[in-house]
Design a protein around this motif. Structure first.
Motif, mmCIF file in Angstrom:
data_model
loop_
_atom_site.group_PDB
_atom_site.id
_atom_site.type_symbol
_atom_site.label_atom_id
_atom_site.label_comp_id
_atom_site.label_asym_id
_atom_site.label_seq_id
_atom_site.Cartn_x
_atom_site.Cartn_y
_atom_site.Cartn_z
ATOM 1 N N MET B 303 0.936 -1.199 -0.069
ATOM 2 C CA MET B 303 -0.020 -0.065 0.030
ATOM 3 C C MET B 303 0.919 1.216 -0.153
ATOM 4 S SD MET B 303 -2.873 1.436 2.388
ATOM 5 C CE MET B 303 -2.105 1.818 3.860
ATOM 6 N N ASP B 304 0.768 2.166 -0.931
ATOM 7 C CA ASP B 304 1.291 3.431 -0.968
ATOM 8 C C ASP B 304 0.413 4.504 -0.687
ATOM 9 O OD1 ASP B 304 3.488 5.100 -1.512
ATOM 10 O OD2 ASP B 304 2.907 5.234 -3.659
ATOM 11 N N PRO B 305 0.613 4.773 0.686
ATOM 12 C CA PRO B 305 -0.620 5.729 0.985
ATOM 13 C C PRO B 305 -0.613 7.212 0.454
ATOM 14 C CG PRO B 305 0.997 5.376 2.742
ATOM 15 C CD PRO B 305 1.651 4.667 1.569
ATOM 16 N N ALA B 306 -1.448 7.828 0.314
ATOM 17 C CA ALA B 306 -1.345 9.271 -0.163
ATOM 18 C C ALA B 306 -1.041 10.055 1.188
ATOM 19 C CB ALA B 306 -2.836 9.720 -0.793
ATOM 20 N N GLY B 311 -7.936 4.906 3.555
ATOM 21 C CA GLY B 311 -8.912 3.883 3.909
ATOM 22 C C GLY B 311 -8.785 2.539 3.366
ATOM 23 N N ASP B 312 -7.701 2.495 2.609
ATOM 24 C CA ASP B 312 -7.504 1.525 1.697
ATOM 25 C C ASP B 312 -7.075 0.239 2.888
ATOM 26 O OD1 ASP B 312 -8.153 2.627 -0.506
ATOM 27 O OD2 ASP B 312 -6.283 2.038 -1.634
ATOM 28 N N PHE B 313 -7.092 -1.028 2.430
ATOM 29 C CA PHE B 313 -6.499 -2.039 3.153
ATOM 30 C C PHE B 313 -6.499 -3.489 2.421
ATOM 31 C CE2 PHE B 313 -9.676 -4.925 5.207
ATOM 32 C CZ PHE B 313 -10.815 -4.040 5.022
ATOM 33 N N TYR B 314 -5.434 -4.177 2.566
ATOM 34 C CA TYR B 314 -5.328 -5.477 1.880
ATOM 35 C C TYR B 314 -5.190 -6.315 3.218
ATOM 36 C CZ TYR B 314 -0.403 -4.863 2.951
ATOM 37 O OH TYR B 314 0.858 -4.915 3.339
ATOM 38 N N ASP B 315 -5.160 -7.622 3.021
ATOM 39 C CA ASP B 315 -5.237 -8.645 3.991
ATOM 40 C C ASP B 315 -4.780 -9.964 3.616
ATOM 41 O OD1 ASP B 315 -4.710 -9.675 6.493
ATOM 42 O OD2 ASP B 315 -6.475 -9.042 7.252
#
Lengths: 99, 651
Positions: B303-306, B311-315
């Motif tokens: 995840m490359d956050p702004a 609110g992005d997520f992976y799992d």
């Protein structure tokens, strides 16, 4: 496993290399049995030994007993950390002369 | 859009604004000092000298203040930029005014005197206008009345800025004599002060209408009267030009009384935001390789956050030994609330999946649970897949999320047109369906959030086509390389533009389940036990276990196998069956060794006495002793005429 031997008078040095495990220990045992006859000072140089299991320990114990019986001395040299832990666990550090 | 909003956006978008303004200030300082050097103080009216000193001081103070607030500028706050703009305009006022006083009375420079005087008048209007914007910012006024006042101020601003230029044709404010001496036009020069009074009245109105803390109001009003005092003095005596110095001093006062406080609050808020981002980041599994002991799949995600907390997520997580859960999700909002929402969703999805629910059941349950208590009107789009590692069957359910992209072993990456359910969190009645995709050995799966296709440069979006093309370009690489290279493609597309959304992606490679991998049968032959030992050693090394542990396990396994090979069978055709695996979450190695030989419990044998001398010790019995002291747990079972030895070791 590979064994080279160096004999100076009554002193025998066995340079063992590789693994001393269930498969190779019998060969090690045969070698020791033949080589120690008449020896007063036996040195097992373990510089190139990277593995030993109980089968190998048995040979070492056998060698120690044989040397005791012929009133000779035995020492084990250049033991690596892994093998040293096995020696400690099994109480071999108390019965062997480790140099 | 209101003019101040536009302006703020303009100022905020351009990173180079503050350095540029700072450059201007320094330029004004150098210009003023150089001019004073050239002209010298001799032949200068004492009062002029006094005013020039004050103005030079004001410029220096402005520069120092700008340097001291540079850390705040880095945190992108809007009013800091307006404030620095205001300081720069103030510096420009002071500089022009000084220059004008210096050229005054020099006949050869009469034309320059005229131009400078006109610029001084115009500059003052610009300063006042920005002062107004600054005040609305400081008071946080956003009401209708403020908007009306700002509109009037903007229109009047245009008029009054142009008015001084009339002086080129008609001496509305001043005249310059042939001797190069400046003189006010007594009958009409006061017009230039109308805007000042207008802004003063506006500020007073704004202060009274505002809901800002009383302290803020008092400070703004109190310091606003400083320039008026300066004006009052100048009214009686031309040559004492205190207006600009006074304006700058009041500005500095307002800043130091008002915003140093604000800064503190801003600082702590930013600190909290930083904490939230950190917590969020650490909630996502981010140690790779994630499952070094597993040969049947490889997974990588990033995840490359702004800039803001997104609110992005992976799992991804193992549900049991043969089922892998994969999640990709995007919360509708941004900021701390979205981050909290994201964490709650992530935990719920994982928990329901771990209990053993299928993807559609998980989404249905999570949706119900979130809807039952979601007052913030947030929602989350989720793609949830559960991969059966034995069969390669991926069961997935999609709640309004981007479609997955799959590469078959013999094909290229293609978008899967899966059926979308409604987003999670809005309708308690939402029903989710699920679908199955069979992943063959060598298939790859790519899931992502809209940050990937919707990444923007100046002209448009990265788009699905570019996404797919990039994926195809890298499709033969590992999941990690695919994600990293795609990210760098997206980043080079965005270029110097601001990344406005999180960019999140996950790539899985399914390599097929090989039963034999974890199950070996070897002949019970003392002459060659390594086929039963080496695979376990290899697994541990792949898993990244410490060398010491690998060594001990190797010895222990050999002892067990040697023991069986020596004692269990009376014939030569006996076999040893070895099953092993690593339980990832607990990092525990399980080994089950089975033989069909005569009943023999190696654990029943008494331990050798390791304290005896070499003479007293019997040869033998050490092997099992080593095993017992190496493994964390050993159990012996006799079942179906078989000896079963189960060993456990944390690796």
């Amino acid at each position: 496993m590979n064994i080279k031997q160096k004999k100076e008078d009554k002193k025998l040095t066995l340079l063992v290399s590789g693994r001393i495990d269930t498969t190779t220990a019998p060969e090690f045992l045969e070698h020791v049995k033949e080589a120690v006859v008449g020896v007063e000072e036996l040195v097992l140089d373990f510089a190139d030994v990277d593995y030993i299991s109980s089968a190998g320990l048995r040979v070492i114990l056998f060698a120690q007993k044989t040397m005791n019986a012929q009133s000779g001395s035995m020492s084990v040299a250049h033991v690596n950390n892994d093998i040293m832990e096995t020696f400690e666990l099994t109480g071999f550090t108390d019965i062997l002369n480790i140099i | 859009m209101a003019i101040e909003t536009k302006l703020t956006i303009f100022l905020n978008k351009r990173k180079w604004i503050i350095p540029l303004l700072f450059g201007f200030m320094c330029f004004y300082l150098v210009l003023t000092i150089t001019a004073i050097e050239i002209k010298g103080f001799q032949n200068l009216d004492m009062l002029f000298g006094f005013s020039i000193g004050g103005e030079l001081c004001a410029i220096i103070v402005a520069i120092m203040l700008t340097i001291s607030i540079l850390p705040a500028y880095k945190r992108q706050s809007g009013y800091i930029r307006i404030f620095v703009t205001l300081l720069t305009i103030g510096c420009s006022c002071c500089c022009m005014d000084t220059l004008q006083m210096l050229v005054d009375g020099v006949p050869e420079l009469a034309a320059l005197n005229k131009v400078l005087s006109i610029f001084v008048f115009a500059n003052e209007i610009v300063f006042l206008f920005f002062f107004w914007l600054f005040v609305t910012y400081a008071l946080n006024s956003e009401g209708k009345s403020t908007r009306i006042l700002t509109t009037i101020a903007s229109l009047a601003f245009l008029g009054f800025t142009l008015l001084p230029f009339v002086n080129f044709f008609y001496p509305i404010y001043f005249t310059i004599s042939d001797a190069g001496v400046y003189a006010r036009n007594a009958s009409t020069w006061w017009i230039c002060r109308i805007y000042l009074v207008l802004i003063a009245i506006f500020v007073i109105i704004a202060v009274f209408l505002s809901k800002a803390p009383r302290k803020t109001k008092i400070i703004i009003l109190a310091f606003m009267f400083l320039p008026f005092t300066g004006l009052l003095i100048a009214r009686f005596r031309y040559g004492v030009s205190l207006l600009y110095t006074a304006m700058m001093i009041s500005l500095v006062m307002i800043y130091s009384f008002l915003f140093s406080d604000n800064e503190k609050t801003l600082y702590s808020t930013n600190k909290e935001l930083g904490l939230a981002t950190n917590i969020q980041k650490h909630m996502l599994p981010s140690i790779f390789p994630a499952f070094p002991g597993r040969k049947e799949f490889d997974v990588y995600a990033l995840m490359d956050p702004a800039k803001e907390v997104g609110g992005d997520f992976y799992d991804f997580f193992l549900i049991d030994d043969t089922h892998l859960g994969l999640v990709m999700a995007d919360v509708s909002d941004k900021g701390v609330p979205a981050a909290l929402f994201m964490m709650a969703s992530k935990i719920m999805v994982q928990n329901y999946a771990l209990i053993g629910y299928s993807p559609k059941e998980v989404l249905t349950k999570v949706n119900k649970q979130i809807c039952s208590n979601n007052q913030d009107e947030m929602f989350v789009t989720v793609w949830l897949g559960i991969l059966d590692l034995k069969t390669g069957i991926l069961t997935a359910s999609n709640a309004g999320h981007e479609r997955p992209i799959i590469k078959r072993p013999d094909g290229h990456f293609e978008v899967v047109n899966d059926k979308h359910g409604f987003v999670v969190g809005w309708l308690a009645e939402s029903v989710y369906s699920e679908y199955e995709i069979k992943l063959e050995k060598g298939s790859k799966l790519f899931v992502y959030t809209d940050g990937v296709p919707e990444a923007r440069d100046n002209n448009g979006q990265f788009g699905m086509e570019r996404t797919i093309n990039s994926l195809i370009k890298y499709e033969d690489l590992s999941p990690e390389e695919i994600c990293k290279y795609l990210l760098s493609d997206v980043n080079s597309f965005i270029g110097s533009n601001n990344q406005f959304d999180d960019i999140t992606m996950l790539c899985l490679e399914y390599r097929g389940y090989d039963e034999e991998e974890y199950h070996i049968i070897i002949p019970a032959n003392k002459n060659d036990l390594s086929p039963g030992i080496q695979p376990i050693v290899d697994l541990l090394e792949r898993f990244g276990s410490d060398h010491k542990i690998v060594y001990k396990v190797e010895v222990a396994v050999e002892e067990i196998l040697a023991n069986i090979a020596s004692y269990a069978y009376s014939t030569d055709d006996g076999e040893i069956d070895i099953k092993y695996h690593i339980e990832e979450p607990t990092r525990t190695l399980f080994i089950t060794v089975t033989d069909s030989g005569k009943p023999f419990d190696p654990l029943a044998k008494k331990d050798p006495d390791t304290t005896l001398s070499s003479e007293e010790r019997s040869i033998g019995g050490l092997g099992i002793f080593i095993v017992k002291n190496t493994m964390d747990d050993i159990k012996y079972l006799r079942k179906d005429n078989k000896n079963i030895l189960i060993m456990k070791k944390k690796v």
